[in-house]
Design an enzyme around this catalytic site. Structure first.
Site, PDB file in Angstrom:
ATOM      1  CG  HIS A  19       3.048   0.479   0.315  1.00 20.21           C
ATOM      2  ND1 HIS A  19       3.329   0.981   1.691  1.00 20.21           N
ATOM      3  CD2 HIS A  19       1.849   0.181   0.389  1.00 20.21           C
ATOM      4  CE1 HIS A  19       2.000   0.938   2.447  1.00 20.21           C
ATOM      5  NE2 HIS A  19       1.071   0.477   1.676  1.00 20.21           N
ATOM      6  CD  GLU A  20      -0.438  -0.754  -2.880  1.00 20.45           C
ATOM      7  OE1 GLU A  20      -1.176  -1.748  -2.359  1.00 20.45           O
ATOM      8  OE2 GLU A  20      -0.362   0.485  -2.190  1.00 20.45           O
ATOM      9  CG  HIS A  57      -0.555  -4.117   1.160  1.00 21.53           C
ATOM     10  ND1 HIS A  57      -0.493  -4.066   2.650  1.00 21.53           N
ATOM     11  CD2 HIS A  57      -0.459  -2.920   0.896  1.00 21.53           C
ATOM     12  CE1 HIS A  57      -0.362  -3.053   3.042  1.00 21.53           C
ATOM     13  NE2 HIS A  57      -0.469  -2.090   2.028  1.00 21.53           N
TER      14      HIS A  57
END
Length: 420
Positions: free
Chosen positions: A18-19, A22
């Site tokens: 998920h990170e 980003h």
């Protein structure tokens, strides 16, 4: 211990990817990413690579990518400050020393008259030991503060989150949830490659050794044409008839390698969900191949996404109680049970959790990615961004409420564990 390892690996993978979404899109847009963190709270492990510090923190309740400009810069250079300047070969300032300047005898000490370290990238001031008067020092785009011996990279406005286009900012935020959906798809794709993708055909898959299908003479790969004279066209048809007839003799008309056979089978009685159903010990038929695996990964990702969204709808309408939600403790307990049922189910569980994380983060709530995207939508409609301080306050309040919800859900999980 196996459950602890499984939980840590699954949680770590979900947050990491998920990170990572980003981080990748932010770096691609040219944003300075100061930290990539798994967890919150005190640091357990950290290392720096290129511009970013990678950390693992104590509390396993999420993660973050700290981008320049999203929070106020912690170090400021104001008029009247005394700082040390270290210049590079091109004559531009590469390091600004804010304290302990005596440790850097080669530094030029100045009293700051004005500093612009975002747009103009310069400092003007009076140098100690010089009679030249006011001087202007150009600051490099790749420059650092040195405070207490630690280097902190200076972020020009062009490297800050707010300087990027609306599309670049939205992409950097949306990339996190997207990576969760992509991770789930990849997990299910590999399950389809190694185990085969389930297909809805009236064909017997793997048979259990203690099931009535094998003891009655049925074999894996048999194509079922009819049961008790009723034609079947899908595996779902076969399952429905078997489930509805526990301990009743059924006449299977099957085709085995071109030969038509008649086999009598009595489904054994089995209790499931408070109901008595029949079963014969045959798994869903599977089809192996890359194309089938891709279709399986895509369809399962879609189906799980649909089910989770429908569940959220029931929560909003009151058909689903908040007491039924699970936090880290509940997920750990569920992971323990799933791990005992086999590695394949554990991978499917990881895929479901990944999709769930992606959907939850897309909810239009403050402090979540969906809340950030909602602010971007408002910005697109009104033609200018919302005041950063007001937006920051909304996200802060939202984060506090989310932490409160996390505490309530965790308390419910603990109560359920003690009541079991």
């Amino acid at each position: 211990m196996n459950t602890v390892i499984a939980f840590v690996l699954i949680f770590g993978a979900l947050v990491f990817f998920h990170e990572l979404g980003h981080l990748m899109l932010a770096k691609r847009a040219g944003i300075l990413c100061r930290e990539f963190a798994i967890g919150f709270g005190p640091k357990i492990l950290s290392f720096k690579r290129n511009e970013t510090v990678y950390t693992i923190r104590l509390l396993p309740i999420g993660g973050f990518v700290r981008m320049a400009g999203e929070d106020p810069e912690m170090i400021e250079v104001k008029p009247g400050y005394h700082v040390g300047l270290l210049e590079g070969k091109d004559g531009k300032v590469e390091k600004i020393i804010t304290n302990n300047k005596e440790k850097y005898p080669q530094a030029r000490i100045i009293e700051v008259e004005k500093a612009d370290l975002e747009h103009g990238m310069y400092i003007t001031g009076y140098e100690e030991g010089s009679e030249e008067g006011l001087k202007r020092f150009e600051v490099s785009e790749q420059s650092f503060f040195i405070t207490d011996g630690q280097e902190v990279q200076i972020a020009p406005y062009s490297r800050q989150f707010a300087s990027k286009t609306l599309g670049q900012r939205a992409a950097a935020i949306f990339a996190g949830p997207f990576m969760n959906f992509l991770l789930a798809f990849v997990i299910l794709l590999f399950l389809g490659l190694f185990q085969g993708a389930p297909v809805d055909l009236p064909k017997l898959g793997e048979l259990t050794k203690d099931g009535t299908a094998m003891s009655s003479g049925l074999k894996e790969g048999d194509t079922i044409e009819s049961i008790n004279g009723k034609s079947v066209s899908s595996w779902r048809d076969v399952v429905e008839i078997i489930r509805a007839n526990p301990e009743k003799e059924l006449n299977f008309q099957v085709n085995r390698k071109g030969e038509d056979l008649s086999v009598k089978v009595v489904p054994e009685k089995f209790s499931a969900g408070g109901q008595t159903i029949g079963r014969i010990g045959a798994y869903t038929p599977v089809e192996k191949g890359f194309v089938s695996a891709v279709k399986y990964g895509a369809s399962e990702t879609y189906n799980v996404t649909k089910e989770i969204i429908l569940g959220l709808g029931k929560l909003i309408t009151g058909q689903f109680s908040i007491k039924m939600l699970s936090g880290p403790v509940g997920i750990y307990d569920a992971t323990d049970k799933v791990a005992q049922s086999g590695i394949e189910n554990l991978f499917r569980w990881a895929a479901m959790l990944s999709i769930n994380l992606g959907i939850v983060n897309l909810l239009p709530l403050p402090a979540l990615d969906g809340g950030r995207l909602l602010f971007f939508l408002v910005e697109a409609v009104r033609g200018k961004p919302i005041d950063r301080q007001k937006e920051g306050m909304v996200h802060f309040i939202g984060f506090a409420l989310l932490m409160l919800l996390m505490l309530v859900v965790t308390w419910n999980d603990i109560q359920r564990l003690f009541l079991q």
